[in-house]
Design a protein around this motif. Sequence first.
Motif, PDB file in Angstrom:
ATOM      1  N   MET A   1       0.832  -1.188   0.000  1.00 49.65           N
ATOM      2  CA  MET A   1       0.000   0.000   0.000  1.00 49.65           C
ATOM      3  C   MET A   1       0.869   1.241   0.000  1.00 49.65           C
ATOM      4  O   MET A   1       1.953   1.245   0.561  1.00 49.65           O
ATOM      5  CB  MET A   1      -0.883   0.030   1.240  1.00 49.65           C
ATOM      6  CG  MET A   1      -2.191  -0.623   1.073  1.00 49.65           C
ATOM      7  SD  MET A   1      -3.339   0.063   2.276  1.00 49.65           S
ATOM      8  CE  MET A   1      -4.760   0.010   1.277  1.00 49.65           C
ATOM      9  N   ALA A   2       0.351   2.286  -0.598  1.00 49.47           N
ATOM     10  CA  ALA A   2       1.027   3.583  -0.612  1.00 49.47           C
ATOM     11  C   ALA A   2      -0.032   4.666  -0.630  1.00 49.47           C
ATOM     12  O   ALA A   2      -1.147   4.455  -1.107  1.00 49.47           O
ATOM     13  CB  ALA A   2       1.927   3.702  -1.836  1.00 49.47           C
ATOM     14  N   VAL A   3       0.332   5.815  -0.108  1.00 46.47           N
ATOM     15  CA  VAL A   3      -0.616   6.930  -0.148  1.00 46.47           C
ATOM     16  C   VAL A   3      -0.712   7.453  -1.576  1.00 46.47           C
ATOM     17  O   VAL A   3       0.198   7.269  -2.389  1.00 46.47           O
ATOM     18  CB  VAL A   3      -0.210   8.063   0.822  1.00 46.47           C
ATOM     19  CG1 VAL A   3      -0.165   7.567   2.244  1.00 46.47           C
ATOM     20  CG2 VAL A   3       1.114   8.674   0.426  1.00 46.47           C
ATOM     21  N   GLY A   4      -1.807   8.116  -1.867  1.00 45.10           N
ATOM     22  CA  GLY A   4      -1.998   8.736  -3.171  1.00 45.10           C
ATOM     23  C   GLY A   4      -1.346  10.105  -3.216  1.00 45.10           C
ATOM     24  O   GLY A   4      -0.635  10.501  -2.287  1.00 45.10           O
ATOM     25  N   PRO A   5      -1.593  10.854  -4.276  1.00 47.64           N
ATOM     26  CA  PRO A   5      -0.999  12.184  -4.402  1.00 47.64           C
ATOM     27  C   PRO A   5      -1.570  13.159  -3.371  1.00 47.64           C
ATOM     28  O   PRO A   5      -2.634  12.917  -2.792  1.00 47.64           O
ATOM     29  CB  PRO A   5      -1.374  12.622  -5.818  1.00 47.64           C
ATOM     30  CG  PRO A   5      -2.507  11.743  -6.217  1.00 47.64           C
ATOM     31  CD  PRO A   5      -2.406  10.485  -5.417  1.00 47.64           C
TER      32      PRO A   5
END
Length: 121
Positions: A1-5
Amino acid sequence: MAVGPVAQIHISVSDISRAVAFYRDVLGIPLLFEVPGQQMAFFASGDVRLYLGVPESPEFASKCVLYFRVDDIEAEHARLVQAGVPAHGAPHVVHRDGGMELWMSFLTDPDGHTVALMQER
């Protein structure tokens, strides 16, 4: 998982009316809306929403540097200086890489935040 912009950036201000006038009328950023009865205003800066607000408590106070892309840094810098925005020198090259130069100019908003103009040439 990664955060969005980045979707929204909070900018602490001391006077919401003065801040709205600066960001809307001087910088020319489109005002989305103000929150009735609260010290909050939201602006559209590309895909990022700028949230200007009087902090409810010190732990929510922010101090930031905002970098805005411009098409003609000399013209935009001159326009803002003419409008009374304090500047920290003239536009200048900060980086060269192959066939590109990155130009910047630094100014100050009414609450002391640095507002930078940037142009890639």
